[in-house]
Design an enzyme around this catalytic site. Structure first.
Site, short mmCIF file in Angstrom:
data_model
loop_
_atom_site.label_atom_id
_atom_site.label_comp_id
_atom_site.label_asym_id
_atom_site.label_seq_id
_atom_site.Cartn_x
_atom_site.Cartn_y
_atom_site.Cartn_z
N ASP A 37 101.32 -53.52 66.61
CA ASP A 37 102.54 -54.33 66.58
C ASP A 37 102.38 -55.51 65.62
O ASP A 37 101.47 -56.32 65.79
CB ASP A 37 102.81 -54.83 68.00
CG ASP A 37 104.25 -55.24 68.23
OD1 ASP A 37 104.96 -55.49 67.24
OD2 ASP A 37 104.66 -55.32 69.39
N ASP A 38 103.26 -55.61 64.63
CA ASP A 38 103.28 -56.73 63.67
C ASP A 38 102.03 -56.79 62.80
O ASP A 38 101.60 -57.87 62.41
CB ASP A 38 103.45 -58.07 64.40
CG ASP A 38 104.88 -58.32 64.85
OD1 ASP A 38 105.68 -57.38 64.83
OD2 ASP A 38 105.19 -59.45 65.23
N CYS A 75 110.68 -54.52 65.58
CA CYS A 75 110.20 -53.77 66.74
C CYS A 75 111.13 -52.70 67.28
O CYS A 75 110.83 -51.51 67.23
CB CYS A 75 109.87 -54.75 67.87
SG CYS A 75 108.65 -56.00 67.45
N ARG A 79 110.98 -48.50 67.00
CA ARG A 79 110.65 -47.65 68.15
C ARG A 79 111.75 -46.64 68.44
O ARG A 79 111.48 -45.51 68.85
CB ARG A 79 110.35 -48.53 69.37
CG ARG A 79 108.98 -49.16 69.26
CD ARG A 79 108.77 -50.31 70.26
NE ARG A 79 107.37 -50.71 70.24
CZ ARG A 79 106.78 -51.40 69.26
NH1 ARG A 79 107.50 -51.79 68.22
NH2 ARG A 79 105.50 -51.71 69.30
N LYS A 132 103.84 -50.69 75.02
CA LYS A 132 105.14 -51.34 74.82
C LYS A 132 106.28 -50.31 74.70
O LYS A 132 106.17 -49.36 73.94
CB LYS A 132 105.07 -52.21 73.56
CG LYS A 132 106.36 -52.90 73.16
CD LYS A 132 106.08 -53.85 72.00
CE LYS A 132 107.33 -54.45 71.41
NZ LYS A 132 107.04 -55.45 70.35
N HIS A 134 110.34 -51.25 74.80
CA HIS A 134 111.26 -52.04 73.95
C HIS A 134 112.45 -51.27 73.40
O HIS A 134 112.98 -51.62 72.35
CB HIS A 134 110.47 -52.69 72.80
CG HIS A 134 111.13 -53.93 72.27
ND1 HIS A 134 110.84 -54.47 71.03
CD2 HIS A 134 112.07 -54.73 72.80
CE1 HIS A 134 111.55 -55.55 70.83
NE2 HIS A 134 112.32 -55.74 71.89
N HIS A 219 100.70 -58.73 67.74
CA HIS A 219 101.92 -59.52 67.95
C HIS A 219 101.60 -60.81 68.68
O HIS A 219 100.69 -60.86 69.50
CB HIS A 219 102.89 -58.66 68.79
CG HIS A 219 104.29 -59.16 68.88
ND1 HIS A 219 104.64 -60.29 69.58
CD2 HIS A 219 105.45 -58.65 68.39
CE1 HIS A 219 105.96 -60.46 69.51
NE2 HIS A 219 106.48 -59.48 68.79
N ASP A 325 104.29 -50.94 63.48
CA ASP A 325 105.75 -50.89 63.66
C ASP A 325 106.52 -51.63 62.59
O ASP A 325 107.70 -51.37 62.38
CB ASP A 325 106.14 -51.41 65.05
CG ASP A 325 105.92 -52.91 65.22
OD1 ASP A 325 105.08 -53.49 64.51
OD2 ASP A 325 106.59 -53.50 66.09
N ASN A 326 105.88 -52.57 61.91
CA ASN A 326 106.52 -53.29 60.80
C ASN A 326 105.46 -54.09 60.08
O ASN A 326 104.29 -54.07 60.46
CB ASN A 326 107.65 -54.21 61.30
CG ASN A 326 107.34 -55.00 62.55
OD1 ASN A 326 107.91 -54.76 63.61
ND2 ASN A 326 106.42 -55.95 62.44
N LYS A 371 108.03 -58.94 57.96
CA LYS A 371 108.80 -58.34 59.05
C LYS A 371 110.26 -58.81 58.98
O LYS A 371 110.54 -59.95 58.66
CB LYS A 371 108.17 -58.77 60.37
CG LYS A 371 108.95 -58.41 61.63
CD LYS A 371 108.20 -58.92 62.85
CE LYS A 371 108.93 -58.60 64.15
NZ LYS A 371 108.17 -59.04 65.34
#
Length: 534
Positions: A37-38, A75, A79, A132, A134, A219, A325-326, A371
């Site tokens: 994540d991130d 995010c 997803r 996660k 989301h 993240h 994810d990004n 992001k």
């Protein structure tokens, strides 16, 4: 009579042998999808980083890496595309996990867009998710209701990593039951613990399994284990300027970046490292030390997953895919803003610090922006696929892949048919293409259709060498030739008006097909992204 009996036995033997071979060849692989994540494009060793990620790097060097793999820059829309194989608007998450009052922006996955869990269960798979979610806050849309046999993790967009008795509890869900993280646990470890327990229990079923392992690290908040932070003391004293150059040179040496391509121009909001005092530099170093420690711990846990596969003798029939994810989180000027609420030092349970724009520019090397933006730094992810004896070790391919391609890829490997109807509803057809041949043969992917993006008024199209991008609130389009300039340093729209016109037309046709609305008409009072912490 004797000759006939011998002939019959011989035929039976051949038939039995053929049946055995057919059964062996029809042995669908286990599939593990790991998402962090991130994390920026260059934050693991196999993509140029100084961060210690030996287990991820081993997957990379024993498998294949793609130079070009795209996410959706933030995010929830990422997803939504990942889990369903749809563009986010088609899946119902065109903005975020908030409801803006229209089906394309409802903030949860619609039932016409089938999840990994739903499709792979029809092919005889056990389906697990740890980490996660989301893509739907209401319990009607939690993982167990969308095809996952077992789920452990959190529903929203962020979570503390420690259970801090002085703070609010860390709220989690396990198979529809609300629970909290226990004191002394660290969430990255616990997410892995649960995933390993799923694999252990699955042994009894003799079925193949699909595991979506969705870590929330790195993240914010920046919270890491002391022993991991200690490894990185002093490692960032050079600052983001010098380390960005070092990473870029390593990427060139690794064969991931064309040495003829200029590195992206530094963001005007990122100060020179030498502009800070010694004490200020100490504070900034601490942020990246903790960020690195969080990724280090993810890597250690991925090592545990691979060790479990080997222990159970499942490693040679398991496909592992690793993505982010990004891009790394920027969007915040490092000076002159209100500091986050902290009740402890950076890295501790009371820390609510985040990486910040300056270090994010390092993470996204050699690309531009962060992001939530559709320049390469916001939407480019490392991509690693590992499948022993199936994927050639040390392969690097151009791609160009996107999240929408993973569902058809996994269904291709699993021999799963994507249904046209499911529970009485006509399903949305898959938007992407299978990457199976790319992964097994290392060949470039020749996409017939462009890739499209829209979120929060930001827009982009990628077709062949050309990338068209527009950043909200500006409405003008920029054009880049990514074959010559993936750092997006030179806008060539003025020199190529016909290409711009053609790509805009394709974008508008896609937007209409996917129910994309004019952002000015639907934007919420509080915008997610564009400077809001999320």
């Amino acid at each position: 009579m004797k000759i006939k009996l011998i002939l019959l036995l011989s035929l039976f033997s051949v038939g039995f042998s053929s049946f055995g071979q057919k059964k062996k060849s029809n042995n669908p692989p286990n599939i593990i999808l790991i998402m962090v994540d991130d994390m920026g494009y260059s934050d693991i060793g196999a993509y140029g980083s100084e961060i210690s990620t030996p287990n991820i790097d081993k997957l990379a060097f024993e498998g294949i890496r793609l130079k070009e793999f795209y996410n959706n820059s933030i995010c929830a829309p990422t997803r939504a595309s990942l889990i369903t194989g749809q563009y986010p608007h088609k899946a119902g998450v065109g903005y975020f996990n908030v409801n803006l009052g229209l089906p394309a922006y409802q903030g949860f996955l619609n039932k016409e867009s089938l999840t990994f869990g739903e499709v792979l269960k029809t092919a005889g798979y056990n389906t697990f998710l740890s980490g996660k979610w989301h893509v739907g806050n209401d319990s009607l849309y939690w993982p167990n209701q969308r095809g996952f046999d077992k789920f452990y993790g959190f529903i929203g967009g962020a979570s503390n990593f420690y259970a801090d008795p002085k703070d609010v509890p860390v709220e989690l869900v396990e198979n529809n039951k609300r629970i909290t993280l226990k004191e002394g646990e660290y969430l990255t470890n616990t997410i892995t613990d649960k995933a390993l327990s799923f694999i252990d229990e699955q042994q009894k079923t003799q079925k193949p399994f699909f595991l979506y392992l969705a870590y929330n690290a790195p993240h914010w908040p920046l919270q890491a284990l002391p022993e991991d932070i200690a490894k990185y003391r002093g490692k960032y004293a050079l600052g983001w300027d010098s380390l960005r150059t070092i990473r870029h040179q390593k990427q060139i040496a690794l064969g991931l970046v064309d040495p003829k391509h200029p590195i992206a121009t530094r963001d005007e909001d990122v100060p020179h490292w030498d502009a800070f005092t010694y004490d200020e530099q100490q504070l900034w170093q601490r942020k990246m030390e903790v960020y690195a420690a969080m990724l280090d711990r993810v890597d250690q846990n991925i090592g545990r997953v691979v060790a479990k596969l080997k222990e159970l003798k499942k490693d040679e029939n398991t496909l592992i895919v690793f993505i982010s994810d990004n891009g790394a989180q920027g969007g915040y000027a490092p000076l002159g803003r209100k500091r986050p609420r902290n009740s402890g030092p950076i890295g501790s349970a009371g820390s609510y610090e985040y990486q910040d724009q300056s270090w994010a520019s390092l993470s996204n090397t050699p690309f531009r922006s962060y992001k939530n933006n559709f320049h390469e730094g916001g939407i480019s992810s490392p991509f690693i696929a590992w499948f022993p004896k199936k994927i050639k070790a040390g392969s690097i391919a151009r791609g160009t892949g996107h999240l929408i391609d993973l569902a058809p890829t996994f269904y291709d490997f699993a021999g799963a048919k994507y249904p046209e109807n499911y529970n009485g509803l006509k399903t949305n057809s898959l938007a992407g293409v299978s990457l199976k041949n790319v992964l097994l043969e290392g060949s470039a992917l020749n996409r017939e259709q462009p890739i499209f993006w829209e979120r929060g008024g930001n827009r982009a199209v990628r077709k062949g060498q050309w990338k068209l991008v527009s950043t909200y609130p500006e409405k003008r389009w920029e054009l880049y030739d990514l074959d010559a300039d993936r750092g997006e340093t030179t806008d060539v729209s003025a020199k190529n008006p016909e290409i711009v016109k053609a790509l805009i037309a394709e974008y508008e046709a896609w937007a209409k097909k996917n129910n994309v609305e004019n952002y000015e008409k639907i934007k919420p009072a509080v915008q997610i992204g564009n400077g809001t912490r999320f």
